[in-house]
Design a protein around this motif. Sequence first.
Motif, PDB file in Angstrom:
ATOM      1  N   VAL A 126       5.474   0.531   6.501  1.00  0.00           N
ATOM      2  CA  VAL A 126       4.725  -0.128   5.429  1.00  0.00           C
ATOM      3  C   VAL A 126       5.367  -1.493   5.202  1.00  0.00           C
ATOM      4  O   VAL A 126       6.584  -1.639   5.287  1.00  0.00           O
ATOM      5  CB  VAL A 126       4.702   0.707   4.130  1.00  0.00           C
ATOM      6  CG1 VAL A 126       6.100   0.921   3.565  1.00  0.00           C
ATOM      7  CG2 VAL A 126       3.787   0.083   3.100  1.00  0.00           C
ATOM      8  N   LEU A 172       0.863  -1.169   0.000  1.00  0.00           N
ATOM      9  CA  LEU A 172       0.000   0.000   0.000  1.00  0.00           C
ATOM     10  C   LEU A 172       0.897   1.216   0.000  1.00  0.00           C
ATOM     11  O   LEU A 172       2.076   1.136   0.304  1.00  0.00           O
ATOM     12  CB  LEU A 172      -0.893   0.001   1.243  1.00  0.00           C
ATOM     13  CG  LEU A 172      -1.824  -1.200   1.377  1.00  0.00           C
ATOM     14  CD1 LEU A 172      -2.541  -1.138   2.721  1.00  0.00           C
ATOM     15  CD2 LEU A 172      -2.823  -1.215   0.236  1.00  0.00           C
ATOM     16  N   SER A 173       0.361   2.366  -0.309  1.00  0.00           N
ATOM     17  CA  SER A 173       1.180   3.566  -0.257  1.00  0.00           C
ATOM     18  C   SER A 173       1.505   3.881   1.204  1.00  0.00           C
ATOM     19  O   SER A 173       0.856   3.397   2.124  1.00  0.00           O
ATOM     20  CB  SER A 173       0.457   4.735  -0.921  1.00  0.00           C
ATOM     21  OG  SER A 173      -0.757   4.987  -0.242  1.00  0.00           O
ATOM     22  N   SER A 174       2.531   4.674   1.402  1.00  0.00           N
ATOM     23  CA  SER A 174       2.982   4.995   2.749  1.00  0.00           C
ATOM     24  C   SER A 174       3.315   6.467   2.831  1.00  0.00           C
ATOM     25  O   SER A 174       3.598   7.116   1.826  1.00  0.00           O
ATOM     26  CB  SER A 174       4.219   4.169   3.092  1.00  0.00           C
ATOM     27  OG  SER A 174       4.695   4.519   4.363  1.00  0.00           O
ATOM     28  N   CYS A 175       3.296   6.973   4.031  1.00  0.00           N
ATOM     29  CA  CYS A 175       3.706   8.347   4.284  1.00  0.00           C
ATOM     30  C   CYS A 175       5.097   8.331   4.932  1.00  0.00           C
ATOM     31  O   CYS A 175       5.514   7.319   5.508  1.00  0.00           O
ATOM     32  CB  CYS A 175       2.720   9.026   5.231  1.00  0.00           C
ATOM     33  SG  CYS A 175       1.067   9.185   4.529  1.00  0.00           S
ATOM     34  N   PRO A 211      11.326   9.642   0.323  1.00  0.00           N
ATOM     35  CA  PRO A 211      10.950   8.759  -0.794  1.00  0.00           C
ATOM     36  C   PRO A 211      12.118   7.841  -1.151  1.00  0.00           C
ATOM     37  O   PRO A 211      13.280   8.256  -1.131  1.00  0.00           O
ATOM     38  CB  PRO A 211      10.640   9.726  -1.933  1.00  0.00           C
ATOM     39  CG  PRO A 211      10.225  10.986  -1.235  1.00  0.00           C
ATOM     40  CD  PRO A 211      11.094  11.052   0.005  1.00  0.00           C
TER      41      PRO A 211
END
Length: 70
Positions: free
Chosen positions: A23, A15-18, A57
Motif C-alpha cells: 500500500v 487506501l486500506s490494505s490487507c 497491523p
Amino acid sequence: TVNVNPKTAVSIMALSSCINQPVTLTADPANLLSYNWATIGQSLGNGTSITVTPAKPANYFVWALDNNGC
C-alpha cells in the motif's frame, strides 16, 4: 518582536490494505520541505510517499518540515 508561525497539519492518505499486500502512504499536503516516515521502532525513509507491505497491523507516522522550520 516575536513572529509566531502557524502550525502545519499533515495527514496520511492511503487506501486500506490487507496483510502482506503493498500500500502506498502519501503525505498531504505535498508541498513541504521534507518528510520522514516511521513505524514504531523503525525509520521508513523520506519523501512525500512511501510504499509498505505490512506483515501485521501497524501504525505509521510522518513528520514534515515547512519553509518556516515548523
